[in-house]
Motif scaffolding. Structure first.
Motif, mmCIF file in Angstrom:
data_model
loop_
_atom_site.group_PDB
_atom_site.id
_atom_site.type_symbol
_atom_site.label_atom_id
_atom_site.label_comp_id
_atom_site.label_asym_id
_atom_site.label_seq_id
_atom_site.Cartn_x
_atom_site.Cartn_y
_atom_site.Cartn_z
ATOM 1 N N ASP A 163 0.858 -1.183 0.000
ATOM 2 C CA ASP A 163 0.000 0.000 0.000
ATOM 3 C C ASP A 163 0.896 1.235 0.000
ATOM 4 O O ASP A 163 1.484 1.597 1.008
ATOM 5 N N LEU A 164 1.007 1.847 -1.184
ATOM 6 C CA LEU A 164 1.904 3.002 -1.334
ATOM 7 C C LEU A 164 1.121 4.305 -1.323
ATOM 8 O O LEU A 164 1.650 5.357 -1.670
ATOM 9 N N SER A 165 -0.152 4.241 -0.939
ATOM 10 C CA SER A 165 -1.022 5.405 -1.139
ATOM 11 C C SER A 165 -0.675 6.586 -0.247
ATOM 12 O O SER A 165 -0.863 7.737 -0.626
ATOM 13 N N SER A 166 -0.151 6.306 0.941
ATOM 14 C CA SER A 166 0.031 7.388 1.911
ATOM 15 C C SER A 166 1.336 8.140 1.666
ATOM 16 O O SER A 166 2.339 7.549 1.284
ATOM 17 N N TYR A 167 1.293 9.441 1.912
ATOM 18 C CA TYR A 167 2.527 10.235 1.842
ATOM 19 C C TYR A 167 3.483 9.813 2.954
ATOM 20 O O TYR A 167 4.672 10.035 2.867
ATOM 21 N N SER A 168 2.917 9.236 4.010
ATOM 22 C CA SER A 168 3.706 9.014 5.219
ATOM 23 C C SER A 168 4.072 7.562 5.467
ATOM 24 O O SER A 168 5.232 7.239 5.674
ATOM 25 N N VAL A 169 3.073 6.697 5.475
ATOM 26 C CA VAL A 169 3.302 5.324 5.942
ATOM 27 C C VAL A 169 3.060 4.333 4.812
ATOM 28 O O VAL A 169 2.018 4.364 4.157
ATOM 29 N N ILE A 170 4.045 3.469 4.584
ATOM 30 C CA ILE A 170 3.896 2.431 3.567
ATOM 31 C C ILE A 170 3.677 1.103 4.255
ATOM 32 O O ILE A 170 4.351 0.776 5.236
ATOM 33 N N ARG A 171 2.702 0.367 3.766
ATOM 34 C CA ARG A 171 2.394 -0.927 4.373
ATOM 35 C C ARG A 171 2.738 -2.045 3.405
ATOM 36 O O ARG A 171 2.235 -2.075 2.292
ATOM 37 N N ASP A 172 3.600 -2.936 3.859
ATOM 38 C CA ASP A 172 3.999 -4.080 3.043
ATOM 39 C C ASP A 172 3.606 -5.334 3.815
ATOM 40 O O ASP A 172 4.398 -5.909 4.556
ATOM 41 N N MET A 173 2.353 -5.703 3.645
ATOM 42 C CA MET A 173 1.787 -6.750 4.496
ATOM 43 C C MET A 173 2.382 -8.131 4.237
ATOM 44 O O MET A 173 2.183 -9.050 5.024
ATOM 45 N N THR A 208 -7.491 -2.009 6.803
ATOM 46 C CA THR A 208 -8.147 -0.764 7.179
ATOM 47 C C THR A 208 -9.648 -0.912 6.963
ATOM 48 O O THR A 208 -10.097 -1.929 6.439
ATOM 49 N N PHE A 209 -10.378 0.098 7.310
ATOM 50 C CA PHE A 209 -11.823 0.111 7.107
ATOM 51 C C PHE A 209 -12.146 -0.150 5.630
ATOM 52 O O PHE A 209 -11.639 0.572 4.758
ATOM 53 N N LEU A 210 -12.917 -1.166 5.375
ATOM 54 C CA LEU A 210 -13.287 -1.564 4.010
ATOM 55 C C LEU A 210 -12.078 -1.814 3.114
ATOM 56 O O LEU A 210 -12.167 -1.705 1.892
ATOM 57 N N GLU A 211 -10.934 -2.111 3.749
ATOM 58 C CA GLU A 211 -9.688 -2.375 3.017
ATOM 59 C C GLU A 211 -9.299 -1.212 2.105
ATOM 60 O O GLU A 211 -8.735 -1.396 1.036
ATOM 61 N N LYS A 212 -9.623 -0.014 2.539
ATOM 62 C CA LYS A 212 -9.265 1.178 1.755
ATOM 63 C C LYS A 212 -7.761 1.397 1.847
ATOM 64 O O LYS A 212 -7.130 1.020 2.833
ATOM 65 N N LEU A 214 -4.441 3.359 2.769
ATOM 66 C CA LEU A 214 -4.224 4.119 4.002
ATOM 67 C C LEU A 214 -4.489 5.615 3.817
ATOM 68 O O LEU A 214 -4.942 6.298 4.731
ATOM 69 N N ALA A 215 -4.225 6.108 2.620
ATOM 70 C CA ALA A 215 -4.414 7.540 2.371
ATOM 71 C C ALA A 215 -5.891 7.923 2.426
ATOM 72 O O ALA A 215 -6.221 9.095 2.578
ATOM 73 N N ASP A 216 -6.775 6.957 2.291
ATOM 74 C CA ASP A 216 -8.201 7.279 2.213
ATOM 75 C C ASP A 216 -8.944 7.023 3.517
ATOM 76 O O ASP A 216 -10.162 7.136 3.569
ATOM 77 N N VAL A 217 -8.232 6.612 4.560
ATOM 78 C CA VAL A 217 -8.920 6.396 5.831
ATOM 79 C C VAL A 217 -8.467 7.469 6.826
ATOM 80 O O VAL A 217 -7.733 8.396 6.464
ATOM 81 N N ILE A 218 -8.883 7.334 8.073
ATOM 82 C CA ILE A 218 -8.644 8.426 9.015
ATOM 83 C C ILE A 218 -7.288 8.336 9.707
ATOM 84 O O ILE A 218 -7.113 8.769 10.831
ATOM 85 N N CYS A 219 -6.316 7.767 9.009
ATOM 86 C CA CYS A 219 -4.942 7.708 9.520
ATOM 87 C C CYS A 219 -4.418 9.125 9.709
ATOM 88 O O CYS A 219 -4.569 9.976 8.840
ATOM 89 N N ILE A 220 -3.783 9.377 10.862
ATOM 90 C CA ILE A 220 -3.262 10.713 11.116
ATOM 91 C C ILE A 220 -1.772 10.803 10.785
ATOM 92 O O ILE A 220 -1.123 11.802 11.061
ATOM 93 N N ASN A 221 -1.223 9.755 10.236
ATOM 94 C CA ASN A 221 0.168 9.715 9.771
ATOM 95 C C ASN A 221 1.207 9.814 10.873
ATOM 96 O O ASN A 221 2.360 10.138 10.603
ATOM 97 N N CYS A 222 0.812 9.561 12.117
ATOM 98 C CA CYS A 222 1.761 9.750 13.212
ATOM 99 C C CYS A 222 2.922 8.767 13.142
ATOM 100 O O CYS A 222 3.995 9.030 13.693
#
Lengths: 638, 399
Positions: A163-173, A208-212, A214-222
């Protein structure tokens, strides 16, 4: 507020926290147990893991993390308890009776090895091609248990798409071992709750919620989840390749600002114990890497004190003197981009309470592509502005669409401490042995006030150092010994403090156009609070919502990360309370070593108000460049 | 719902004997908590879900736990493959189950009882709700039950279809609205269960036994069965036999006796305890159903001469791979590896060395998994490969 909060994690992911007796000498205060046939006395309710740690018995762990509630799911820490049919997870077993524990019987060793073998069989990738090589808990476990092959096979293809969608956090499950630390970090430590286990059996995965994305959910990027991930399944979105390309491009003028927290922690990436500040060594390393200008984010932290402090004075003046009921109080700090996104999602009705002042990073970005560009005569389009931050949310912040008041993207890249350490290593530099060097002109070295922004309570302390002198005319040293505002320091989740204003002095020149005098503050009590970690922020916000004592505050500092920036999501891994305390200590020590320790004593700040922001704090130009607006996001997910 | 259509035919020593609705409740409220606990203790009744924890101890611990609120939960998740006895109890003997719940609730000090009903049993819901309504009308539920100063009511909640929710802590998680995942123990539900309150989770059959025990006495009950396994047990018997169904048998019954009863002369194997149980070969048919020999929740599957035991095993392992809740490593990945091992054997592409490694892994899973699911899922793998090794190898060689 000091009450232990009720955890929002499911009970399946919590251990039975037995209340430890306050007086160990009372009957039943301690329990005598046998650990590997050695009799020891431990406080009632101690877990087997804690008891073993206190008695030099090493128990391997993976899903356990000192900052988090206990899951007991990885089963690496299993031990034998006499009389029990099955092995018990040492992390989740509170000692309440005189048990006999054995920690390395053949059953125990075999079970642990099996658990490790099983995790390796589904953990995609090879260590040498992983961002966490040499800093991976799974790798260490494999080494500890002598793994020399894949007993139960090994996946050869990634199981999940990254999941490369977020500016902040990348998830490589594909690298996830389902320890659920990220889940517990998100729901329990931070009370955000973006991540949860989805599906069951062999299809279980963190989603994530509905497998969206990460950039599209309420992640605060902390990025707190990154800091606690034992493997490479979570990491920050690394821009270092683009930064190298800019450095190597002769047409580009590449500048970097360094925040105080990375400087207090980056030594850890070079094998130093936590708590060594590398500020001046870092300057020369960055110059050697090829940055054209190396600046201190603390300069704009000092500037933030002016802008945010002025804004507070204006709000208070309007509310108290002009009786303007539309003014939103308390004013909230806005330097933590994780906190800003948190409030946008969770308390959008309070975004008017956020100071409109940009964070120091973004202020610097705007100044670099305007004032600085003019000064050195370079077209701002050729300036590449990098910010080294302890933070993953800063990557998102610099990409916010509104952050382009200079006419360009104000800050081009947010770089984490970890990523910078990697660049330094790549450049063949061993940081601790670099010579010390000062920051570049025209912004120079900043004050200790800006420096302590890195620790929880720091922004508040910096503000107090200036406000006290502005309003009372006294020296802050006369009010707080050695100018150390101890009541706002420390790692207590929420701090509350009152400052009575007994005397008032003359209004300083820089504020004269805003207020005629300070008489309206005479006899008033300034009420302030500090909260770090969004779980603590939530407590304060809920209190404000219900009209509690925090709603009476004038100014509240919020930081998204536990411990403040020094515990940020871009900081070296691992993290623990001890490590965060050591980093904070380094920052406070550096502050004490500086000659200038108040934002308003910083000559470069005076210079920029004289030369550039000539209308003073909260003037037109500063509003354009140094202030911003926010988006009420809510929890709606498209 | 034609609840009583089959009832006439059933006979049994305890559960399938005569009982008048409400009788147990009146007796219980008359004799009081201590005497109930005394009777249940002398009956030596143990949990009928399979684990066999003494019921009186569980109730005593819950009763002794200090709290404002307590709960009694009837575990009607009946998810073990091959078991269908609770369905019979709920549909044909609801008076036993619900009276047992009221008695249990009174004993431990609960005001609310919850039936956690298997999702697939949704069709029973309206029947059971109607039944509870009748009980309320007759003052067997609600305020001041049978005129004694005791308030108690029962609600029914539906499960969502996860096998693991039969495990009591996962069941409680599910009731609280979370993922069905087992909890760390301690704390045990008797101290901290549903909503953090002391909770007694009892199997349908356990609760159904209680009214009879109170009416006829604990000693009477303890005389049935063996010394260590008192009373009777319901068996859900299916597979290669002429008379499948639910039977009430005393503990201590031999497998061979059971096979005669259901008319299964050509059985070569009996899976006792469902997917998570063990597979008993013909050579051991003189073994008995008892806590001291083969303990079971009552699922019995009979396999005739022509059954392929490797297929049987594969079916069980597929079940566990899917039904593991996925939280702990040994169960989540271990079951996948065991299933892969079965598939390797199926294809004839295996080494004895690797299969032995898997058996070893199974033993680790039995002791290192977080809950009963992972602790018992290797049972069929180990017992079928051990007991039917020759048959399986012959088959592979013949290919």
């Amino acid at each position: 507020m000091e009450d232990k909060k009720k955890s929002r994690a499911p009970v399946s992911q919590q251990s039975f926290k037995v209340e430890k007796p306050t007086d160990l000498n009372t009957i039943g205060g301690t329990v005598t147990v046998e650990l590997n046939e050695k009799k020891v006395s431990v406080p009632f309710g101690t877990t087997i893991l804690e008891a073993c740690r206190d008695n030099q018995i090493h128990i391997p762990t993976l899903c356990h993390h000192d900052d988090l509630c206990v899951a007991g799911v990885c089963r690496v820490c299993v031990v034998e308890v006499e009389g029990m049919r099955t092995l018990q997870a040492a992390c989740a077993f509170p000692i309440t009776s005189p048990i006999k524990v054995k920690t390395s019987t053949s059953d125990v060793r075999k079970a642990r090895r099996h658990v490790i073998d099983l995790m390796l069989s589904e953990h995609f990738g090879e260590c040498y091609s992983c961002i966490r090589n040499n800093n991976c808990e799974l790798q260490s476990l494999a080494e500890e248990y002598g793994v020399d092959g894949y007993t139960f096979g090994h996946v050869t293809k990634p199981t999940y798409e990254k999941d490369l969608s977020s500016y902040s956090v990348i998830r490589d499950m594909s690298k996830c071992v389902l320890c659920k630390r990220c889940v517990r970090t998100c729901i329990d430590l931070q009370e955000v709750g973006v991540l949860e286990a989805i599906d069951r059996g062999d299809k279980t995965h963190i989603g994530t919620f509905l497998e969206k994305p990460l950039a599209d959910v309420i992640c605060i990027n902390c990025g707190q989840c990154i800091n606690r991930c034992p493997t490479g399944a979570l990491h920050a979105n690394d821009p270092s390749d683009e930064i190298w390309a800019a450095i190597e491009d002769p047409k580009k003028h590449v500048v970097i600002q360094t925040a105080p927290s990375p400087r207090a922690a980056i030594g850890e990436c070079f094998g130093l114990e936590p708590g060594h500040s590398m500020t001046y060594q870092l300057n020369s390393a960055l110059k050697r890497i090829g940055f054209n200008g190396v600046f201190d984010t603390n300069f704009t932290a000092d500037l933030t004190i002016f802008e945010e402090g002025t804004e507070l004075i204006i709000r208070l003046f309007k509310a108290l003197v002009q009786k303007d009921t539309s003014v939103a109080l308390p004013q909230f700090t806005s330097c933590s981009p994780g906190w800003v996104k948190y409030i946008e999602h969770f308390y959008p009705e309070y975004i008017n309470n956020l100071s409109t002042a940009k964070s120091p990073q973004q202020m610097f970005g705007a100044i670099l592509k305007t004032f600085y560009a003019q000064q050195i005569g370079i077209d701002p389009k050729d300036i590449v502005s990098v910010a080294v931050m302890p933070c993953s949310a800063k990557k998102f912040e610099c990409n916010r669409p509104e952050m382009n008041s200079s006419g360009y993207q104000d800050v081009d890249f947010g770089l984490t401490t970890r990523e910078l350490a990697k660049m330094i290593k790549e450049a063949g530099i061993y940081l601790p042995e670099m010579p010390k060097q000062h920051f570049d002109t025209p912004f120079g070295d900043a004050s200790g006030a800006g420096l302590i922004f890195g620790a929880t309570g720091g922004v508040m302390e910096a503000a107090i150092r200036s406000v006290v002198e502005f309003v009372t005319g006294l020296k802050v040293e006369d009010v707080f010994a050695n100018a150390n505002v101890i009541p706002v320091r420390g790692f207590e989740g929420v701090k509350y403090y009152e400052i009575p204003i007994a005397v008032v002095g003359p209004v300083p020149d820089i504020l004269k156009h805003l207020v005629p005098d300070w008489n309206w503050l005479k006899g008033a009590t300034l009420k302030i609070a500090v909260a770090h970690g969004t779980a603590n922020a939530k407590k304060v916000m809920d209190d404000i919502k219900s009209g509690g004592k925090f709603s009476e505050c004038h100014f509240i500092e919020f930081m998204a990360c536990p411990g403040g920036c020094i515990g940020g999501g871009g900081q070296p891994i691992p993290t623990s309370l001890e490590i965060r305390k050591a980093r904070a200590k380094a920052i406070y020590e550096e502050d004490e070593s500086l000659e200038i320790r108040k934002a308003h004593d910083n000559p470069y700040v005076t210079m920029i108000y004289e030369k550039f922001f000539t209308e003073g704090p909260c003037g037109h130009l500063s509003h354009k460049l140094l202030h911003t607006h926010y988006t009420p996001r809510g929890k709606y997910i498209s | 719902m034609e609840a009583n259509s089959i009832k006439q035919k059933r006979t049994g020593i305890v559960l399938f004997s005569e009982y008048k609705r409400g009788e147990g409740i009146s007796k219980a409220l008359e004799i009081g908590r201590e005497n109930i606990l005394f009777e249940v203790r002398s009956s030596k009744l143990k949990g009928r879900g399979g684990a066999g924890f003494p019921t009186s101890t569980k109730w005593m611990l819950t009763a002794a736990s200090k709290a404002d609120e307590k709960f009694i939960i009837c575990n009607a998740d009946e998810g073990e493959p091959g078991t269908f006895k609770d369905r019979v109890l709920l549909m044909e003997y609801p008076e036993l189950v619900f009276d047992g719940m009221v008695i249990g609730g009174f004993t431990i000090g609960a005001k609310v009882g919850i039936v956690y009903l298997r999702g697939e049993y949704e069709y029973m819901l309206s029947f059971l709700e109607d039944y509870l309504e009748k009980m309320r009308k007759d003052n067997l539920l609600g305020k001041n039950i049978v005129g004694k100063n005791f308030d108690f009511d029962i609600e029914i909640r539906l499960g969502a279809g996860a096998y693991v929710c039969g495990e009591e802590t996962a069941l409680i998680e599910s009731l609280e609205g979370h993922r069905g995942e087992s909890r760390n123990r301690p704390p045990y539900p008797v101290n901290r269960g549903f909503n953090g309150c002391p909770t007694s989770v009892n199997n349908v059959e356990t609760l159904a036994s209680v009214p009879h025990i109170l009416i006829k006495g604990g000693d009477w009950y303890a005389k049935v069965g063996t010394d260590k396994s008192a009373g009777s047990k319901l068996f859900s018997i299916s597979g290669d036999c002429k008379k499948p169904g639910v039977y009430e048998l005393p503990w201590g019954t031999k497998i061979s006796e059971m096979l005669k009863l259901v008319d299964a002369p050509s059985a070569k194997a009996v899976q006792v305890g469902g997917a998570s149980g063990i597979c008993v070969p013909e050579s051991q048919f003189d073994r008995t159903f008892a806590y001291e020999d083969i303990a079971t929740g009552g699922s019995i599957m009979i396999f005739g001469k022509n059954r392929d035991m490797l297929k049987v095993l594969k079916n069980f392992m597929e079940f566990f791979v899917e039904e593991s809740c996925g939280q702990c490593t040994p169960c989540r990945i271990g079951n996948v590896k065991l299933l892969e091992g079965v598939e390797m054997i199926e294809k004839g592409e295996f080494t004895f060395d690797y299969i032995n490694k898997l058996k070893d892994l199974g033993k680790s899973m039995q002791i290192a998994s977080k809950c009963g699911l992972g602790q018992s899922s290797p049972n069929p793998f180990i017992s079928i490969l051990d007991n039917f090794k020759d048959e399986i190898l012959n088959k592979i060689e013949a290919k």
